[in-house]
Write a protein that holds these residues in place. Structure first.
Motif, PDB file in Angstrom:
ATOM      1  N   CYS A  98      -1.611  34.112 -12.316  1.00  0.00           N
ATOM      2  CA  CYS A  98      -0.839  35.047 -13.346  1.00  0.00           C
ATOM      3  C   CYS A  98      -1.387  36.555 -13.077  1.00  0.00           C
ATOM      4  O   CYS A  98      -2.171  36.645 -11.863  1.00  0.00           O
ATOM      5  CB  CYS A  98      -1.028  34.548 -14.679  1.00  0.00           C
ATOM      6  N   TYR A 156      -2.656  31.894  -3.956  1.00  0.00           N
ATOM      7  CA  TYR A 156      -1.468  31.636  -4.808  1.00  0.00           C
ATOM      8  C   TYR A 156      -1.609  32.649  -5.990  1.00  0.00           C
ATOM      9  O   TYR A 156      -3.018  32.944  -6.292  1.00  0.00           O
ATOM     10  CB  TYR A 156      -1.517  30.359  -5.462  1.00  0.00           C
ATOM     11  N   ARG A 195      -0.312  22.563  -7.923  1.00  0.00           N
ATOM     12  CA  ARG A 195       0.287  23.859  -7.506  1.00  0.00           C
ATOM     13  C   ARG A 195       1.987  23.807  -7.980  1.00  0.00           C
ATOM     14  O   ARG A 195       2.136  24.716  -8.474  1.00  0.00           O
ATOM     15  CB  ARG A 195       0.245  24.004  -5.925  1.00  0.00           C
ATOM     16  N   THR A 196       2.313  22.608  -7.693  1.00  0.00           N
ATOM     17  CA  THR A 196       3.900  22.269  -7.936  1.00  0.00           C
ATOM     18  C   THR A 196       4.121  22.282  -9.430  1.00  0.00           C
ATOM     19  O   THR A 196       4.860  22.950 -10.219  1.00  0.00           O
ATOM     20  CB  THR A 196       4.321  20.991  -7.379  1.00  0.00           C
ATOM     21  N   LYS A 197       3.019  21.728 -10.111  1.00  0.00           N
ATOM     22  CA  LYS A 197       3.222  21.284 -11.531  1.00  0.00           C
ATOM     23  C   LYS A 197       2.872  22.468 -12.480  1.00  0.00           C
ATOM     24  O   LYS A 197       3.501  22.608 -13.382  1.00  0.00           O
ATOM     25  CB  LYS A 197       2.557  19.923 -12.043  1.00  0.00           C
ATOM     26  N   TYR A 198       2.093  23.086 -11.961  1.00  0.00           N
ATOM     27  CA  TYR A 198       1.599  24.262 -12.977  1.00  0.00           C
ATOM     28  C   TYR A 198       1.476  25.694 -12.420  1.00  0.00           C
ATOM     29  O   TYR A 198       2.115  26.380 -13.007  1.00  0.00           O
ATOM     30  CB  TYR A 198      -0.104  23.874 -13.439  1.00  0.00           C
ATOM     31  N   ASP A 240       3.346  26.855  -9.762  1.00  0.00           N
ATOM     32  CA  ASP A 240       4.910  27.124  -9.414  1.00  0.00           C
ATOM     33  C   ASP A 240       5.778  27.593 -10.924  1.00  0.00           C
ATOM     34  O   ASP A 240       6.675  28.081 -10.754  1.00  0.00           O
ATOM     35  CB  ASP A 240       5.652  26.071  -8.626  1.00  0.00           C
ATOM     36  N   LYS A 241       5.397  26.389 -11.545  1.00  0.00           N
ATOM     37  CA  LYS A 241       6.344  26.659 -13.006  1.00  0.00           C
ATOM     38  C   LYS A 241       5.412  27.974 -13.855  1.00  0.00           C
ATOM     39  O   LYS A 241       5.909  27.737 -15.107  1.00  0.00           O
ATOM     40  CB  LYS A 241       6.382  25.226 -13.629  1.00  0.00           C
ATOM     41  N   LYS A 242       4.695  28.352 -13.499  1.00  0.00           N
ATOM     42  CA  LYS A 242       3.874  29.596 -14.110  1.00  0.00           C
ATOM     43  C   LYS A 242       3.314  28.853 -15.308  1.00  0.00           C
ATOM     44  O   LYS A 242       3.409  29.793 -16.428  1.00  0.00           O
ATOM     45  CB  LYS A 242       4.821  30.599 -14.499  1.00  0.00           C
ATOM     46  N   LYS A 243       2.947  27.853 -15.471  1.00  0.00           N
ATOM     47  CA  LYS A 243       2.226  27.383 -16.752  1.00  0.00           C
ATOM     48  C   LYS A 243       0.851  27.599 -17.019  1.00  0.00           C
ATOM     49  O   LYS A 243       0.225  27.403 -18.147  1.00  0.00           O
ATOM     50  CB  LYS A 243       2.408  25.810 -16.740  1.00  0.00           C
ATOM     51  N   CYS A 244       0.082  28.213 -16.048  1.00  0.00           N
ATOM     52  CA  CYS A 244      -1.320  28.666 -16.092  1.00  0.00           C
ATOM     53  C   CYS A 244      -1.645  30.221 -16.305  1.00  0.00           C
ATOM     54  O   CYS A 244      -0.815  31.009 -15.959  1.00  0.00           O
ATOM     55  CB  CYS A 244      -1.993  28.223 -14.852  1.00  0.00           C
TER      56      CYS A 244
END
Ligand SMILES: [Mg+2]
Ligand SMILES: [Mg+2]
Ligand SMILES: [Mg+2]
Ligand SMILES: [Mg+2]
Ligand SMILES: [Mg+2]
Ligand SMILES: [Mg+2]
Ligand SMILES: [Mg+2]
Ligand SMILES: [Mg+2]
Ligand SMILES: [Mg+2]
Ligand SMILES: [Mg+2]
Ligand SMILES: [Mg+2]
Ligand SMILES: [Mg+2]
Ligand SMILES: [Mg+2]
Ligand SMILES: [Mg+2]
Ligand SMILES: [Mg+2]
Ligand SMILES: [Mg+2]
Ligand SMILES: [Mg+2]
Ligand SMILES: [Mg+2]
Ligand SMILES: [Mg+2]
Ligand SMILES: [Mg+2]
Ligand SMILES: [Mg+2]
Ligand SMILES: [Mg+2]
Ligand SMILES: [Mg+2]
Ligand SMILES: [Mg+2]
Ligand SMILES: [Mg+2]
Ligand SMILES: [Mg+2]
Ligand SMILES: [Mg+2]
Ligand SMILES: [Mg+2]
Ligand SMILES: [Mg+2]
Ligand SMILES: [Mg+2]
Ligand SMILES: [Mg+2]
Lengths: 299, 299, 299, 299, 299
Positions: free
Chosen positions: B9, B6, B107-110, B112-116
């Motif tokens: 960033c 994955y 993976r889904t929460k952070y 996929d949502k580009k939060k990291c």
């Protein structure tokens, strides 16, 4: 939500926030530049005590005693409520979901009378009064224990206190654990210039609470052990009485049973002195058993 | 094997590897310059939590809750599964033999949502969710305990909970030990620039889990002790009833036995008032015993 | 004595000495400039684990599992054997009175295959394999415990496991203590250049052994407590049955005894319905007692 | 008083003083410039182990095993005696009220044979031999425990060892505490130049004694628990036999009591088959009870 | 209030204040520049031991033994009294609500005889004598324990000591806790120039008190356990006697009951040898039971 602002002294503000919504909290956070993570923490009513310093804002979570009356056997969350505190040198914000009665006391006693002149000052008062919320409950537990103690020490038969002791122990144990968890945030308060003694006062209060709960825990454990010992002793006494009676009467009942048999040919039954001789024989048996018990020191 | 990459960033990759073979692991190790010893460790499903820094690659082993349903009394290995993590500032590799459901959540929460936006960021999320895997089980244990507690407190006769309490204690004890062993790897995570609060969040989560399990352990120990006390008390009550009945009836049964003897010459048997006199005598014996028990406070 | 020298790699030697005499040891000590005090220590088969650095020679004493089969309840000395190690950067000397099977394994697996290239390398392998000698015994204890556990959980009556549990606890406790004493020498091994991970491996092995033994100790303590609880519960059940039977039959036996008396003038005996009336009276007594027990929830 | 001076080596003196008077002690103190406070300490036979450095004179108090044979349950003061030691680089003074047999051993083995060449050397020997005075007692305790252990494990009925175990535990506990208190003075001995290994030897001796006593404490606690378990189990067995007999015989005794009643009109008594029918009925009752016990697994 | 000033030596003053009023305390505070917070602390009779340094004035709170005779089971506040101490290099102020008998002793022994020449000197004497106030009580507890111990060890039946042991344990536990809390203020006393040994003396006194109380706690716990064991053993003995008697007499009483039945047709009743045969049969039953018990080692 209820939001109240107090002027502590020149340029120093105390914002007290009761049960804010997510949106209201966001607004406050924007205004005072609070960190997102800490804001999220401060919204969780079940959060454990902690200390954090982010972006020059001190953040701490404490818990104060506020027992849910419906739950005699409470968890940390049912026995205590959360209060979150943000502070810098310029402001202090207190956030709590439930009413915190000790806050109004702090306001009346120190803010209204203008007795505070720094954020540490007001912070220390808040923590002192938070800890004070544990004082009445521990006194109540301690008094209950004392009354149970004297009941156990004085009366021959006591009502069953096992469950009552269990409930006391449980509450003392949970409060003690909450206080232990508050050690870290409390140790992070750094005294400045003139408030060293006020900080020390608050730490004395902390040590006092810890000692009181630890004393209750020690006492309840000791009382439970005493209770077990006395209970074992009483079983012992009961058994001894049962055994003494059985040992006396079983041989005698057997003997009278023998002469209650209906055999045609039992010479003793026809003796003139049969009956008194049997009675004397049973008396002798009784005396022998009596001295046997005497030697065993059971009588 | 299942290997997934994955993009966290810019330039930062997360490689998630499920159940790799020896050869596949070797390949991965060559590609990312992983140390041989750590690679060997990461292949052992029973390895305990640890932290290591070799050749500028951080290596840690954690365990997450994943109970083998066939084993109610599980060891560390049967109750939890291993996840090994390699990371530098540029990549993070997670290796696990069994499915780790919380990873897809991360993976889904952070992701996929580009939060990291850093490796520490994603690492902290993984650990937080690993710890979260212990949350439902401890709530379940805690609820079971609460229901047993109220059963013991309310009902006169309770079903036998000894084995159930043992099973709860065993699982809480094993989980508590695993969490204690995870303290070292968790303490090695160093926050960088902006993620101090995220790391703190994860440590709060750790303290919360430890506190929850320790509370279950305390409660189960207390409940076991209460159970033992109540059981001893009940034996006591049973014994007292047996003794009271025996002490009342043994003398009476002996007396009627005496007048059941078949001696020819027993003057009392021929008295007109023999029968009522014996009955009165037995009533007197009964009354004396009654008052003796009364004085002893057994009645 | 048996003395063997192995070439670890260029210029590095491993001397393995089995059961040397005083004189032979003196010779060796002269050759390698070993300190007198440490040489004396290395000759004592009962010496506890230790670490010492004298005159630039590292000296450590470890113990490995080697149970005396004649002693089910063994002391530290009967359960484990001593191995003394001297090492510098240039040589390593291992001295042991009894055969140490794991040493030949180290030789076969690492020396013969030329996998070692420093003294720390070979030292770490020796310690790892010394610790490994505790692995099979702890698994054996753990399996025994598991089988006892399921026996206790499933069957109604279990054979008496008290002594078996005692023996397990004793061995686990002694091994745990030996491992605790080995913490100091193990912590003194300093990794150099490339062998940091090998040292870490050995420390993981140490933590694993400690955890396994501590788990056995926890489990055996819990199982002993469960055993005691179940035993107390069973006594309780036995007492209750005894009491129920006694309470039912003692009044009845007394009543039939009354009508077994031989008084001439007992009007009831001549009543036509005397016998059935007594039988009905006894039935009523039985029913009253039955409902009394019912209310007490004993039936 | 008995005062003896020995030449340890060039310019180094060992003064051994037995039971000095106040005046004699004053004189010695003047001669060697000893501090008044420490001199007062060294005169108190009940003083606990300590270390002090005053005016460049090292002062330490140790205690050695010397059991008062009249007191099986001894306090620290009754189980051990005090020895006070003053030393500088030039002299060492040992002061003790009671004979210290290990001192003459030190003199014979090291001073007379000129094996010592510094004050630390002789000091370390004295401490080593002081600690050695605890070795025979702990072996004796350990052997007693082993013999009790095998008695408990093998025989069906064992004599009552409760008091014996208590006495062993008490002595081990007191000795363990004295040794714990000696840790501080022992840790203050600083090795110089060549005597590092001798100091280490003495510390090994200390650890050995501590481990031996701790092992005795562990073992006696375990054995006490085993003893309690076996005793509870035996009570259980006794109760079960009592209950089995009572449950079999109480209904039967009631039945024969029924047909022992003297009612005129009891039809069964006149039946030809009345007697065998009752016997068969009782056999059936017995069989039912037997199968009931069988199902309960009590038989 | 009673206020007394003593000249310790040139320019150094000791002010002893008994039970001051708020106003009097304020005056004193103004005179010696004492901090307000500490003054408030020194007025609380229930304050726990503490140390504080404010504005160059050292402030410490100690507690001394002074048992309220009406409360056999006392809390920290009922068992001990507070003494507050302010000191600089120039003065020392002692404040106490209740009489502190050891202070007059300090005055007589050291001040009146001019034996003190610094504030630390007099401070150390006060603390030493404060600690000494715990010495007689612990000796009294220890002697009581010894007498209970020998009672338990020697006599067959002992009076019930459970409550007495509980009271001893409670007092020892509370005193031990007070002493533990005094560790912090005591460790803050810094020796100066020549009084290092006097400070060490006072710390020896502290360690002695702690050890004495810890010994009492250990002993009372051990004695309680012994007591429980002996009580369990005695129950066991009682049960065995009950069971032996029941097992012997229940079959015999049944047999004589059989031949006490009034059936018309019981052939055995008419046999010439019926009676002796039944007697012989019962003798055989008795012998069988006897050997069964013999094999079980109960007889
Ligand atoms: Mg609890
Ligand atoms: Mg707790
Ligand atoms: Mg405490
Ligand atoms: Mg405590
Ligand atoms: Mg406590
Ligand atoms: Mg207490
Ligand atoms: Mg315990
Ligand atoms: Mg466990
Ligand atoms: Mg555990
Ligand atoms: Mg905890
Ligand atoms: Mg806990
Ligand atoms: Mg815990
Ligand atoms: Mg709890
Ligand atoms: Mg052991
Ligand atoms: Mg051990
Ligand atoms: Mg453990
Ligand atoms: Mg453990
Ligand atoms: Mg352990
Ligand atoms: Mg376990
Ligand atoms: Mg002791
Ligand atoms: Mg002790
Ligand atoms: Mg130990
Ligand atoms: Mg131990
Ligand atoms: Mg120990
Ligand atoms: Mg042991
Ligand atoms: Mg207490
Ligand atoms: Mg205490
Ligand atoms: Mg102690
Ligand atoms: Mg102790
Ligand atoms: Mg203690
Ligand atoms: Mg003791």
């Amino acid at each position: 939500m209820a939001i109240n602002g107090y002027e502590v002294c020149d340029g120093i503000k105390w914002i007290d926030v009761l049960n804010p919504s997510q949106a209201e909290m966001q607004e406050l956070s924007d205004q005072y530049h609070l960190n997102n993570h800490t804001v999220r923490d401060c919204m969780q009513p079940e959060h454990l005590p902690k200390y954090e310093l982010v972006d020059d804002v001190h953040f701490l979570i404490l818990r104060f005693y506020s027992k849910d009356p419906d739950r005699p056997i409470a968890t940390i969350q049912e026995l205590t409520n959360k209060i979150a505190i943000f502070y810098t040198e310029k402001f202090i914000i207190t956030i709590h979901k439930a009413e915190a009665p000790f806050l109004s006391e702090v306001r009346t006693k120190y803010i209204d009378k203008k007795k505070c002149d720094s954020v540490t000052d007001i912070l220390v008062k808040i923590i002192w009064n938070d800890l004070e919320s544990f004082d009445d409950p521990v006194s109540r537990l301690s008094e209950k224990l004392d009354s149970y103690e004297s009941e156990v020490m004085l009366k021959k038969t006591s009502p069953d206190l096992t469950q009552e002791l269990y409930i006391i122990k449980h509450e003392a144990s949970v409060s003690h654990k909450v206080l232990m968890l508050m050690q870290e945030p409390i140790n992070h308060i750094e005294p400045k210039r003139g408030d060293k003694s006020a900080v020390q006062d608050m730490q004395d209060q902390y040590l006092k609470m810890l000692t009181l709960y630890s004393q209750v825990l020690d006492d309840v454990n000791n009382l439970m052990n005493l209770y077990m010992s006395l209970s074992a002793k009483r079983t012992n006494d009961v058994m001894r009485i049962l055994t003494v009676f059985s040992v006396f009467f079983m041989p005698l009942t057997f003997i009278v049973g023998v002469y209650g048999m209906n055999f045609k040919f039992m010479p003793e039954l026809n003796w003139r002195l049969g009956y008194p001789m049997v009675m004397i024989f049973m008396a002798i048996v009784t005396i022998i058993i009596y001295f046997w018990f005497k030697r065993k020191r059971w009588l």
